[in-house]
Design a protein around this motif. Structure first.
Motif, PDB file in Angstrom:
ATOM      1  N   THR A   1       0.846  -1.189   0.000  1.00 37.72           N
ATOM      2  CA  THR A   1       0.000   0.000   0.000  1.00 37.72           C
ATOM      3  C   THR A   1       0.886   1.245   0.000  1.00 37.72           C
ATOM      4  OG1 THR A   1      -0.280   0.064   2.415  1.00 37.72           O
ATOM      5  CG2 THR A   1      -1.806  -1.310   1.195  1.00 37.72           C
ATOM      6  N   GLY A   2       0.248   2.411  -0.128  1.00 36.38           N
ATOM      7  CA  GLY A   2       0.960   3.628  -0.527  1.00 36.38           C
ATOM      8  C   GLY A   2       1.884   4.291   0.461  1.00 36.38           C
ATOM      9  N   SER A   3       3.048   3.704   0.656  1.00 39.80           N
ATOM     10  CA  SER A   3       4.071   4.277   1.538  1.00 39.80           C
ATOM     11  C   SER A   3       5.393   4.337   0.798  1.00 39.80           C
ATOM     12  CB  SER A   3       4.229   3.385   2.785  1.00 39.80           C
ATOM     13  OG  SER A   3       5.463   3.624   3.413  1.00 39.80           O
ATOM     14  N   ILE A   4       6.193   5.310   1.191  1.00 40.33           N
ATOM     15  CA  ILE A   4       7.531   5.440   0.617  1.00 40.33           C
ATOM     16  C   ILE A   4       8.344   4.165   0.811  1.00 40.33           C
ATOM     17  CG2 ILE A   4       8.465   6.483   2.734  1.00 40.33           C
ATOM     18  CD1 ILE A   4       9.387   8.190  -0.316  1.00 40.33           C
ATOM     19  N   SER A   5       7.983   3.375   1.829  1.00 37.94           N
ATOM     20  CA  SER A   5       8.765   2.176   2.135  1.00 37.94           C
ATOM     21  C   SER A   5       8.450   0.990   1.219  1.00 37.94           C
ATOM     22  CB  SER A   5       8.561   1.770   3.597  1.00 37.94           C
ATOM     23  OG  SER A   5       7.201   1.474   3.834  1.00 37.94           O
TER      24      SER A   5
ATOM     25  N   VAL B   1      -1.367  -4.501  -5.372  1.00 37.58           N
ATOM     26  CA  VAL B   1      -0.918  -3.143  -5.043  1.00 37.58           C
ATOM     27  C   VAL B   1      -2.088  -2.179  -5.124  1.00 37.58           C
ATOM     28  CG1 VAL B   1       1.513  -3.213  -5.665  1.00 37.58           C
ATOM     29  CG2 VAL B   1      -0.167  -2.917  -7.450  1.00 37.58           C
ATOM     30  N   THR B   2      -2.129  -1.249  -4.181  1.00 33.35           N
ATOM     31  CA  THR B   2      -3.152  -0.212  -4.271  1.00 33.35           C
ATOM     32  C   THR B   2      -2.700   0.823  -5.301  1.00 33.35           C
ATOM     33  OG1 THR B   2      -2.125   1.134  -2.545  1.00 33.35           O
ATOM     34  CG2 THR B   2      -3.761  -0.495  -1.825  1.00 33.35           C
ATOM     35  N   PRO B   3      -3.635   1.600  -5.828  1.00 29.50           N
ATOM     36  CA  PRO B   3      -3.238   2.673  -6.756  1.00 29.50           C
ATOM     37  C   PRO B   3      -2.207   3.616  -6.118  1.00 29.50           C
ATOM     38  CG  PRO B   3      -5.601   2.310  -6.878  1.00 29.50           C
ATOM     39  CD  PRO B   3      -5.103   1.451  -5.748  1.00 29.50           C
ATOM     40  N   SER B   4      -2.314   3.856  -4.813  1.00 24.70           N
ATOM     41  CA  SER B   4      -1.321   4.724  -4.155  1.00 24.70           C
ATOM     42  C   SER B   4       0.065   4.084  -4.161  1.00 24.70           C
ATOM     43  CB  SER B   4      -1.725   5.022  -2.713  1.00 24.70           C
ATOM     44  OG  SER B   4      -2.948   5.694  -2.675  1.00 24.70           O
ATOM     45  N   ALA B   5       0.117   2.780  -3.961  1.00 24.51           N
ATOM     46  CA  ALA B   5       1.425   2.101  -3.973  1.00 24.51           C
ATOM     47  C   ALA B   5       2.086   2.231  -5.346  1.00 24.51           C
ATOM     48  CB  ALA B   5       1.257   0.634  -3.598  1.00 24.51           C
TER      49      ALA B   5
ATOM     50  N   ALA C   1       1.824  -1.489   5.352  1.00 23.65           N
ATOM     51  CA  ALA C   1       0.394  -1.249   5.585  1.00 23.65           C
ATOM     52  C   ALA C   1       0.226   0.210   6.015  1.00 23.65           C
ATOM     53  CB  ALA C   1      -0.132  -2.186   6.666  1.00 23.65           C
ATOM     54  N   THR C   2      -0.448   0.983   5.191  1.00 27.49           N
ATOM     55  CA  THR C   2      -0.669   2.401   5.527  1.00 27.49           C
ATOM     56  C   THR C   2      -1.749   2.554   6.596  1.00 27.49           C
ATOM     57  OG1 THR C   2      -2.356   2.582   3.837  1.00 27.49           O
ATOM     58  CG2 THR C   2      -0.111   3.240   3.200  1.00 27.49           C
ATOM     59  N   ALA C   3      -1.775   3.743   7.191  1.00 33.24           N
ATOM     60  CA  ALA C   3      -2.842   4.079   8.143  1.00 33.24           C
ATOM     61  C   ALA C   3      -4.188   3.949   7.447  1.00 33.24           C
ATOM     62  CB  ALA C   3      -2.632   5.502   8.656  1.00 33.24           C
TER      63      ALA C   3
HETATM   64  C1  LIG Z   1       5.401  10.783  -0.294  1.00 29.71           C
HETATM   65  C2  LIG Z   1       4.299  10.141   0.471  1.00 29.71           C
HETATM   66  C3  LIG Z   1       4.614   9.176   1.390  1.00 29.71           C
HETATM   67  C4  LIG Z   1       3.607   8.555   2.142  1.00 29.71           C
HETATM   68  N1  LIG Z   1       3.954   7.609   3.047  1.00 29.71           N
HETATM   69  C5  LIG Z   1       2.998   7.068   3.816  1.00 29.71           C
HETATM   70  C6  LIG Z   1       3.341   6.093   4.806  1.00 29.71           C
HETATM   71  O1  LIG Z   1       4.501   5.711   4.970  1.00 29.71           O
HETATM   72  N2  LIG Z   1       2.336   5.596   5.556  1.00 29.71           N
HETATM   73  C7  LIG Z   1       1.034   5.982   5.422  1.00 29.71           C
HETATM   74  O2  LIG Z   1       0.187   5.501   6.179  1.00 29.71           O
HETATM   75  N3  LIG Z   1       0.671   6.879   4.468  1.00 29.71           N
HETATM   76  C8  LIG Z   1       1.621   7.414   3.668  1.00 29.71           C
HETATM   77  N4  LIG Z   1       1.261   8.317   2.701  1.00 29.71           N
HETATM   78  C9  LIG Z   1      -0.169   8.629   2.506  1.00 29.71           C
HETATM   79  C10 LIG Z   1      -0.869   7.494   1.739  1.00 29.71           C
HETATM   80  O3  LIG Z   1      -0.199   7.245   0.502  1.00 29.71           O
HETATM   81  C11 LIG Z   1      -2.339   7.858   1.510  1.00 29.71           C
HETATM   82  O4  LIG Z   1      -3.007   7.891   2.764  1.00 29.71           O
HETATM   83  C12 LIG Z   1      -3.041   6.912   0.563  1.00 29.71           C
HETATM   84  O5  LIG Z   1      -4.387   7.303   0.445  1.00 29.71           O
HETATM   85  C13 LIG Z   1      -2.960   5.480   1.020  1.00 29.71           C
HETATM   86  O6  LIG Z   1      -3.733   4.668   0.174  1.00 29.71           O
HETATM   87  P1  LIG Z   1      -3.714   3.079   0.259  1.00 29.71           P
HETATM   88  O7  LIG Z   1      -3.831   2.727   1.696  1.00 29.71           O
HETATM   89  O8  LIG Z   1      -4.898   2.674  -0.530  1.00 29.71           O
HETATM   90  O9  LIG Z   1      -2.450   2.616  -0.376  1.00 29.71           O
HETATM   91  C14 LIG Z   1       2.256   8.933   1.942  1.00 29.71           C
HETATM   92  C15 LIG Z   1       1.946   9.900   0.995  1.00 29.71           C
HETATM   93  C16 LIG Z   1       2.948  10.505   0.270  1.00 29.71           C
HETATM   94  C17 LIG Z   1       2.578  11.550  -0.745  1.00 29.71           C
END
Ligand SMILES: Cc1cc2nc3c(=O)[nH]c(=O)nc-3n(C[C@H](O)[C@H](O)[C@H](O)COP(=O)(O)O)c2cc1C
Length: 188
Positions: free
Chosen positions: A15-19, A41-45, A90-92
């Motif tokens: 999911t969408g994290s830099i990690s 993968v989520t679209p954010s990932a 796993a994002t928040a």
């Molecule tokens: C550069 C960048 C880094 C991010 N890193 C994180 C992270 O490490 N953890 C997190 O919970 N959200 C992070 N976010 C926010 C998530 O990408 C955002 O909440 C997104 O909607 C998550 O969607 P997903 O859970 O469907 O992947 C980051 C956003 C950006 C722009």
């Protein structure tokens, strides 16, 4: 290998994290260790890594869009297929959505289709320390844990946001160690 033996199967969600890049190292090592891996993968990932990277590392197609033509039943099939599910990072957002039972994307649908009492579902949180300590995130982690989800610990140190503290995704070798402890005995 006996005719009936098969490789252990890991369903790996990013999911969408830099990690996400750290998860790629773990995926590479697990694939080399003999684990069959399918990724979701989520679209954010996909803002952080490409589908080609994951397809190259696993040798398998990557799932992301629930509505992709020809793969409409992926949200059931992948849940049946895997021995272990791991959401790392796993994002928040995803943790809070999973705890609420949201099923309007592939991660949420697969979670609800997963027989949690029969097969392990793990999450490895990765986020800013304030997001991790937020009462909503903490309540979600507690709820998920109570439902049988294994919440892996986070690492401590420098976070991408410039802060320090808990919230770092586990290092690749730690993720590998946890998965191999679970699936390693199944490697024929
Ligand atoms: C550069 C960048 C880094 C991010 N890193 C994180 C992270 O490490 N953890 C997190 O919970 N959200 C992070 N976010 C926010 C998530 O990408 C955002 O909440 C997104 O909607 C998550 O969607 P997903 O859970 O469907 O992947 C980051 C956003 C950006 C722009």
């Amino acid at each position: 290998m006996p005719a009936t033996a098969r490789k252990p199967r890991l369903l790996f969600f990013l999911t969408g994290s830099i990690s996400c890049y750290k998860a790629c190292f773990a995926i590479s090592r697990l694939a080399q260790a003999g684990i069959e891996i399918r990724t979701v993968v989520t679209p954010s990932a996909l803002q952080f890594i490409g589908k080609s990277t994951l397809e190259g590392l696993t040798g398998q197609p990557v799932a992301s869009d629930m509505w992709e033509l020809g793969r409409a039943m992926e949200h059931i099939n992948l849940a049946r297929w895997a021995d272990l599910a791991l959401v790392a990072p796993a994002t928040a957002n995803t943790l809070n959505r999973l705890s609420a039972g949201m099923a309007d994307d592939l991660v949420g649908s697969l979670f609800l289709a997963w027989e949690i009492q029969r097969k392990p579902w793990w999450v490895a949180p990765a986020m800013n320390v304030a997001m991790l300590n937020h009462p909503i995130t903490q309540a979600s982690l507690k709820k998920l844990s109570g439902l049988g989800v294994r919440v892996l610990p986070t690492g401590e140190g420098n976070l991408a946001c410039g802060e320090e503290g808990p919230g770092r995704l586990l290092e690749p070798d730690q993720l590998v160690m946890h998965v191999l402890a679970e699936l390693g005995p199944k490697i024929a």
